[in-house]
Motif scaffolding. Structure first.
Motif, mmCIF file in Angstrom:
data_model
loop_
_atom_site.group_PDB
_atom_site.id
_atom_site.type_symbol
_atom_site.label_atom_id
_atom_site.label_comp_id
_atom_site.label_asym_id
_atom_site.label_seq_id
_atom_site.Cartn_x
_atom_site.Cartn_y
_atom_site.Cartn_z
ATOM 1 N N SER A 185 0.927 -1.279 0.066
ATOM 2 C CA SER A 185 -0.139 0.053 -0.124
ATOM 3 C C SER A 185 0.985 1.151 -0.028
ATOM 4 N N HIS A 186 1.980 1.282 0.665
ATOM 5 C CA HIS A 186 2.742 2.163 0.769
ATOM 6 C C HIS A 186 3.411 2.391 -0.679
ATOM 7 N N ARG A 187 3.904 1.391 -1.218
ATOM 8 C CA ARG A 187 4.600 1.588 -2.700
ATOM 9 C C ARG A 187 3.400 1.990 -3.516
ATOM 10 N N GLU A 188 2.149 1.700 -3.415
ATOM 11 C CA GLU A 188 1.295 2.443 -4.293
ATOM 12 C C GLU A 188 1.098 3.883 -3.973
ATOM 13 N N MET A 189 1.234 4.085 -2.716
ATOM 14 C CA MET A 189 1.179 5.641 -2.513
ATOM 15 C C MET A 189 2.334 6.514 -3.277
ATOM 16 N N THR A 190 3.607 5.867 -2.980
ATOM 17 C CA THR A 190 4.814 6.392 -3.480
ATOM 18 C C THR A 190 4.658 6.491 -5.286
ATOM 19 N N SER A 191 3.977 5.494 -5.832
ATOM 20 C CA SER A 191 3.952 5.807 -7.342
ATOM 21 C C SER A 191 2.681 7.003 -7.501
ATOM 22 N N VAL A 192 1.791 7.220 -6.642
ATOM 23 C CA VAL A 192 0.896 8.242 -6.992
ATOM 24 C C VAL A 192 1.672 9.424 -6.591
ATOM 25 N N LEU A 193 2.669 9.666 -5.790
ATOM 26 C CA LEU A 193 3.507 10.688 -5.209
ATOM 27 C C LEU A 193 4.260 11.102 -6.490
ATOM 28 N N LEU A 194 4.864 10.309 -7.197
ATOM 29 C CA LEU A 194 5.956 10.311 -8.042
ATOM 30 C C LEU A 194 5.219 11.012 -9.311
ATOM 31 N N SER A 195 3.880 10.599 -9.687
ATOM 32 C CA SER A 195 3.152 10.974 -10.848
ATOM 33 C C SER A 195 2.975 12.506 -10.513
ATOM 34 N N ASP A 196 2.549 12.745 -9.224
ATOM 35 C CA ASP A 196 2.098 14.277 -8.997
ATOM 36 C C ASP A 196 3.498 15.086 -8.906
ATOM 37 N N LEU A 197 4.576 14.487 -8.480
ATOM 38 C CA LEU A 197 5.918 14.871 -8.598
ATOM 39 C C LEU A 197 6.159 15.605 -9.922
ATOM 40 N N THR A 198 6.015 14.758 -10.918
ATOM 41 C CA THR A 198 6.376 15.103 -12.308
ATOM 42 C C THR A 198 5.528 16.320 -13.105
ATOM 43 N N VAL A 199 4.227 16.499 -12.532
ATOM 44 C CA VAL A 199 3.659 17.473 -12.979
ATOM 45 C C VAL A 199 3.720 18.829 -12.052
ATOM 46 N N ARG A 200 4.581 18.965 -11.020
ATOM 47 C CA ARG A 200 4.524 20.069 -10.310
ATOM 48 C C ARG A 200 5.885 20.294 -10.082
ATOM 49 N N ILE A 201 6.933 19.501 -9.775
ATOM 50 C CA ILE A 201 8.129 19.814 -9.532
ATOM 51 C C ILE A 201 9.373 19.219 -10.409
ATOM 52 N N LEU A 202 9.199 17.975 -10.716
ATOM 53 C CA LEU A 202 10.210 17.334 -11.382
ATOM 54 C C LEU A 202 10.030 17.353 -13.081
ATOM 55 N N ARG A 203 11.306 17.305 -13.718
ATOM 56 C CA ARG A 203 11.017 17.169 -15.231
ATOM 57 C C ARG A 203 11.473 15.829 -15.314
ATOM 58 N N PRO A 204 11.174 15.194 -16.574
ATOM 59 C CA PRO A 204 11.215 13.865 -16.982
ATOM 60 C C PRO A 204 12.873 13.385 -17.030
ATOM 61 N N LYS A 205 13.628 14.423 -17.434
ATOM 62 C CA LYS A 205 15.115 13.835 -17.364
ATOM 63 C C LYS A 205 15.591 13.918 -15.749
ATOM 64 N N GLU A 206 14.776 14.668 -14.750
ATOM 65 C CA GLU A 206 15.445 14.342 -13.511
ATOM 66 C C GLU A 206 14.983 12.913 -12.995
ATOM 67 N N MET A 207 13.537 12.597 -13.549
ATOM 68 C CA MET A 207 13.250 11.226 -13.043
ATOM 69 C C MET A 207 13.932 10.182 -13.691
ATOM 70 N N ILE A 208 14.358 10.292 -14.900
ATOM 71 C CA ILE A 208 15.315 9.605 -15.641
ATOM 72 C C ILE A 208 16.761 9.291 -14.821
ATOM 73 N N GLN A 209 17.173 10.434 -14.290
ATOM 74 C CA GLN A 209 18.318 10.331 -13.595
ATOM 75 C C GLN A 209 18.203 9.661 -12.240
ATOM 76 N N ALA A 210 17.054 9.685 -11.655
ATOM 77 C CA ALA A 210 16.757 9.024 -10.509
ATOM 78 C C ALA A 210 16.860 7.628 -10.549
ATOM 79 N N PHE A 211 16.134 6.950 -11.633
ATOM 80 C CA PHE A 211 16.017 5.771 -11.931
ATOM 81 C C PHE A 211 17.353 5.197 -12.459
ATOM 82 N N GLU A 212 18.076 5.924 -13.172
ATOM 83 C CA GLU A 212 19.662 5.637 -13.381
ATOM 84 C C GLU A 212 20.196 5.345 -12.135
ATOM 85 N N MET A 213 20.418 6.016 -11.268
ATOM 86 C CA MET A 213 20.918 5.982 -9.899
ATOM 87 C C MET A 213 20.539 4.547 -9.108
#
Length: 441
Positions: A185-213
């Motif tokens: 359930s917490h993992r599901e909440m984290t996925s929802v949070l990542l989706s909202d972060l991309t709209v408001r704060i993060l850019r796709p290249k920053e998300m790619i950099q996070a998954f690369e790390m």
């Protein structure tokens, strides 16, 4: 003037007497010159005491007694004359050494531009960016608080206040790292949070950099979470499905990371995205947790959990399954299903095993006293209907309640609320029995 007149009178008397001498004339001339020199010296000394004229200028007599100019070095208001800048042998006005700032040569090696007041310079307070360690602490605090209230808007506001303009990629990195150690359930909440972060704060290249790390650090993450490649693959596929990253991100990440665990995670993500039911599966990749599940589904899962416990008598495993359901507000249903299953079994061993399980849940405070009491009272209320399917339900219930009371996890108040119809329930037998009264068991 008197001495000069006396000298002239002496000379006149000499001429009147009809005689003169060279020595006498010389003496008279010397005396006259000497007196004129003395008078002039006195006059110059007096003039010099009043003012100090420059060399070669004429000395004019001034009436100083009538001058209104103060002679104590201060103006009429009591302030130094010319602000303390005038007069002989003074250093000048305080701060006058910086008046020639415009004359500073900008090519001078000692030229300091910070000391120049250009007028267009605006000073602003600048806070330094958070370090990596500070970022980790702040993100962990915000994510754990988000798990408690579930409000993504509040979490986004907290992330937006962090001074990390060049380190925003650490937000999804640490959020996923924290979620690896938490329940679905917490993992599901984290996925929802990542989706909202991309709209408001993060850019796709920053998300790619996070998954690369994360893919690079998988060999270390797998030490604490053995299924980290699978979980990270699920996160990667879910992020692509939520349009947090472009679809060609798999190819980009394959070119940047090269280790066995990273390849497993990327293969898992590609498999999920290539499935015909990929989007539907990804929406429920972490399952439906907590109270979002239908009541019938929860009741069925609790029933299966209890049946598995009766077959294995493994209390720790059954307890883990109860906690994994994440429905503490619905634990009265677990107690209700446990009692109904005990009544249906008509087996003393099942009664003992179920009593031990409920006592374990009560001692661990997994099932609260309120939930325990509510579960028993629900059974008492439904006994008129239960007796239709289980004729001996009253007898079994009385025996089971007595065991639970002796175990000490239900209070005496619950025992006193047992329906009276189950106590001493008697009936008359048929006429062939001789009219004696028998107790019904």
């Amino acid at each position: 003037m008197d001495s000069e007149n006396e000298t002239l009178s002496d000379s006149a008397s000499v001429y009147a007497n009809g005689g003169t001498t060279t020595d006498h004339l010389t003496k008279i001339g010397v005396i006259a010159v000497d007196q004129r020199v003395k008078r002039k010296a006195k006059r110059l000394l007096k003039q010099h005491s009043k003012e100090t004229p420059s060399e070669g200028t004429l000395v004019h007599t001034r009436h100083w007694k009538n001058s209104r100019k103060p002679r104590n070095g201060f103006s009429k208001r009591g302030l130094p004359k010319k602000g303390g800048a005038g007069g002989k042998g003074v250093w000048g006005k305080l701060g006058s050494e910086s008046d020639g700032i415009d004359d500073i040569d900008r090519n001078d090696p000692n030229y300091d531009s910070d000391n120049v007041d250009d007028g267009d310079v605006v000073l602003k307070s600048v806070l330094p960016e958070l370090s990596d360690e500070e970022m980790k602490k702040n993100v962990e605090l915000i994510v754990l608080e988000y798990y408690e209230h579930g409000d993504t808007e509040e979490a986004l506001l907290s992330f937006d206040e962090l001074n990390c303009s060049s380190k925003k990629y650490l937000i999804p990195y640490h959020a996923i790292e924290i979620a690896l150690d938490h329940k679905p359930s917490h993992r599901e909440m984290t996925s929802v949070l990542l989706s909202d972060l991309t709209v408001r704060i993060l850019r796709p290249k920053e998300m790619i950099q996070a998954f690369e790390m994360l893919l690079i650090n998988l060999p270390d993450l797998i030490l604490d979470t053995p299924d980290a490649p699978t979980v990270l693959g699920n996160y990667l596929a879910r992020a692509v499905a939520d349009v947090c990253m472009p679809p060609n991100v798999m190819k980009v990440l394959k070119d940047k990371v090269d280790n066995q665990h990273a390849r497993e995670a990327l293969t898992r993500a590609e498999t999920l995205l290539s499935s015909q039911l990929g989007l539907y599966r990804l929406d429920n990749i972490w399952g439906i947790g907590g109270g979002l599940r239908p009541v019938k589904t929860l009741s069925r899962q609790m029933n299966l959990l209890l049946e598995e416990y009766l077959s294995s008598n493994d209390i720790p495993e059954a307890t883990r399954c109860v906690v994994a359901l994440e429905v503490p507000h619905f634990h009265h249903e677990l107690v209700y299903e446990a009692i109904i299953l005990t009544l249906e079994s008509l087996n003393p061993d099942v009664e003992t095993a179920m009593c031990a399980f409920l006592k374990s849940l009560s001692d661990a405070v997994i099932v609260t006293p309120e939930m325990m009491e509510r579960g028993f009272l629900r059974v008492f209320e439904d006994m008129p209907d239960i007796i239709l399917d289980i004729p001996l339900a009253y007898t079994v219930l009385e025996r089971f309640v007595e065991k639970c009371s002796k175990a000490g996890f239900i209070p005496d108040d619950v025992t006193k609320k047992v329906p009276m119809t189950m106590r001493g329930r008697k009936r008359f037998v048929s006429e062939g029995d001789g009219g004696r009264v028998k107790e019904h068991y």
